[in-house]
Enzyme design. Structure first.
Site, PDB file in Angstrom:
ATOM      1  N   CYS A  11       0.711  -1.229  -0.033  1.00 23.71           N
ATOM      2  CA  CYS A  11       0.033   0.060   0.227  1.00 23.71           C
ATOM      3  C   CYS A  11       0.857   1.403   0.007  1.00 23.71           C
ATOM      4  O   CYS A  11       1.708   1.714  -0.978  1.00 23.71           O
ATOM      5  CB  CYS A  11      -0.852  -0.010   1.162  1.00 23.71           C
ATOM      6  SG  CYS A  11      -2.295   1.001   0.972  1.00 23.71           S
ATOM      7  N   HIS A  18      -3.821  -5.385   1.022  1.00 24.34           N
ATOM      8  CA  HIS A  18      -3.468  -5.796   2.384  1.00 24.34           C
ATOM      9  C   HIS A  18      -3.782  -7.225   2.646  1.00 24.34           C
ATOM     10  O   HIS A  18      -4.689  -7.672   1.729  1.00 24.34           O
ATOM     11  CB  HIS A  18      -4.327  -4.642   3.123  1.00 24.34           C
ATOM     12  CG  HIS A  18      -3.907  -3.506   3.499  1.00 24.34           C
ATOM     13  ND1 HIS A  18      -2.691  -3.048   4.094  1.00 24.34           N
ATOM     14  CD2 HIS A  18      -4.487  -2.256   3.029  1.00 24.34           C
ATOM     15  CE1 HIS A  18      -2.550  -1.905   3.959  1.00 24.34           C
ATOM     16  NE2 HIS A  18      -3.453  -1.207   3.130  1.00 24.34           N
TER      17      HIS A  18
END
Length: 500
Positions: free
Chosen positions: A333, A434
């Site tokens: 991310c 994630h």
């Protein structure tokens, strides 16, 4: 509404873990039970099945309760963006960003309405509610507009159990002091006490338990031991550093995680807790970097701010040198965004200043643009190098990352679209996904590559989801043994019946 609220004499006394245990205990008794926390402050979030964002702790508690997590279980989530400003996530969606002062002044009534709506919805669906407080109910400078402790107990109309951590010392003063600072009508709502994190022979505390009950007039429901072998995800970064293998003689693989000031979703790393030969080291100084087998750059709530932090600590250049010398680097991310060449905050969503531009690590040919719209979604993709294998995860990010070279291999294909980047057969990986390491087969393949490079034995797959469920069961068993569940249920039933 039938339920109980677990409040604490301070932060990090174990409220989240106790609520998780009670959720599993009631679920084992075949009750429909839901967790609830009115307001979380954490960058460690959980994406619900409908693509909404809540605090990680309530997602974990929902798993323990064997129910699907929803935004009503944590209707307000505050995600710190700086020391003074937090993003407000209301009912799972980005609402606005405010300073702490403005939040208290402007959001209070909206907060009350949001909490009331959530409680009303949960009451329709569940038999019992287990509510987690935040910090302490005795914050006298904040209590006129608090929406996390006694105000929530009043809105839900449930009794309160007060938890104190004996391991940090001062347990008698913390309990008595907390009770003394509560106004009488709130003090009457406290119907039980729990002593948490006790070490040693519990019989040594018998006189202490007796004194507390006589002095306060409130029953001590249990003395819960310090639980060393329970692998339950922490709520926030307070518990991050103690969760991972360090200094174990079995360690073969040394992984450095860059310790960012605004780290988010560090629970991406939780599966490494089950890998006995893997050490995780959190590093934010160049002198501590060493020669790890891999570097992971985790997610962050403020990518550009954390890039500046890495420059200040000289870690930025050290990562570049490590990667250029053949090191394995994986960016998740915000860490993925950092791998690129340029980051442009067109809307001011990341920094608060429109048009802010900063250079990334330059390890990958990527440009990231920050916009106001936020993507939160559960996703599935197929690996670019193993099309037969599916990876699942979730995305929470403001930025959009673009490769300047279409010939670069993506990490995944999501609905036919490229996602992430993979360089040098996966030596450098960047992705918005994630929960990547929760994909057990992929994690094992990635670690086995490091093991082979190190010349140590490869390992078989460890199935983390099964281990997580076993952890909930072990937690419930140990807490049930230490806690007077019969008295706890009596408190709940009598309050619901009598209103006192």
């Amino acid at each position: 509404m039938k339920g109980i609220m677990i409040q604490g004499t301070a932060s990090d006394v174990g409220k989240s873990v106790i609520c998780t245990a009670i959720c599993r205990i009631l679920s084992n008794q075949k009750y429909a039970v839901t967790p609830f926390k009115s307001q979380n402050m954490s960058n460690n979030s959980y994406v619900t099945i409908d693509g909404k964002e809540i605090g990680r702790a309530q997602g974990v508690q929902a798993e323990a309760a064997r129910v699907e997590a929803s935004v009503y279980m944590n209707p307000i989530l505050l995600k710190p963006q700086s020391d003074r400003v937090s993003e407000i996530v209301r009912l799972g969606q980005r609402y606005q960003s405010l300073s702490g002062k403005n939040y208290r002044r402007e959001f209070y009534q909206t907060g009350i309405e949001t909490i009331t709506l959530a409680l009303s919805q949960l009451e329709k669906e569940f038999d019992y509610i287990v509510i987690e407080g935040a910090g302490s109910p005795a914050e006298v400078n904040l209590n006129d507009r608090e929406i996390v402790n006694m105000k929530v107990a009043e809105l839900a109309d449930v009794p309160v159990v007060l938890v104190s951590d004996i391991d940090r010392g001062g347990v008698f003063a913390s309990i008595v002091g907390t009770l003394q600072l509560l106004p009488e009508h709130q003090r009457k709502r406290v119907k039980g006490l729990i002593i948490n994190k006790f070490r040693g022979d519990e019989s040594l505390f018998a006189s202490g338990k007796e004194w507390l009950e006589q002095y306060t007039g409130i029953k001590v429901l249990g003395v819960i031991p310090h639980l060393h072998d329970i692998t339950i995800e922490g709520e926030d970064s307070l518990s991050m550093y103690s969760h991972f293998q360090q200094g174990n003689s079995k360690i073969d693989i040394d992984i450095v995680v860059i310790d960012l000031p605004y780290v988010s979703n560090y629970t991406d790393l939780e599966p490494f807790r089950f890998e006995e030969d893997v050490q995780i080291r959190f590093v934010n100084r160049v002198e501590d970097l060493g020669q790890p087998d891999a570097i992971i750059i985790p997610g962050t709530k403020s990518t550009i701010s954390d890039i500046k932090f890495l420059h200040e600590r000289n870690v930025f250049d050290a990562i570049i040198k490590y990667a250029n010398n053949g090191g394995t680097v994986l960016g998740l991310c915000g860490g993925y965004q950092m791998l690129g060449e340029v980051l442009i905050d067109q809307s001011g969503a990341d920094t608060g200043t429109e048009g802010t531009t900063i250079s990334g690590l330059g390890i990958a040919p990527l440009t990231t643009y920050f916009y106001d719209s936020k993507k939160t979604v559960r996703s599935e993709g197929v690996l670019a190098d193993i099309p037969s294998r599916t990876i699942s995860g979730y995305e929470i990010h403001l930025g959009q990352t673009i490769s300047r070279d279409d010939s670069n291999q993506p990490f995944l294909f999501v609905e036919g679209e490229k996602e992430g980047i993979s360089i040098d057969q996966g030596r450098i990986i960047g992705t918005y996904f994630h929960h990547l390491f929760h994909n057990d087969e992929w994690r094992t393949d990635w670690l086995n590559r490091l093991r082979l490079q190190k010349g140590v034995a490869t390992k078989d797959v460890i199935w983390v989801e099964k281990q997580r469920d076993l952890s909930y069961e072990r937690l419930a068993e140990k807490v049930k043994k230490a806690l007077d569940i019969e008295s706890l249920m009596t408190i709940i039933e009598e309050w619901e019946r009598n209103g006192t």
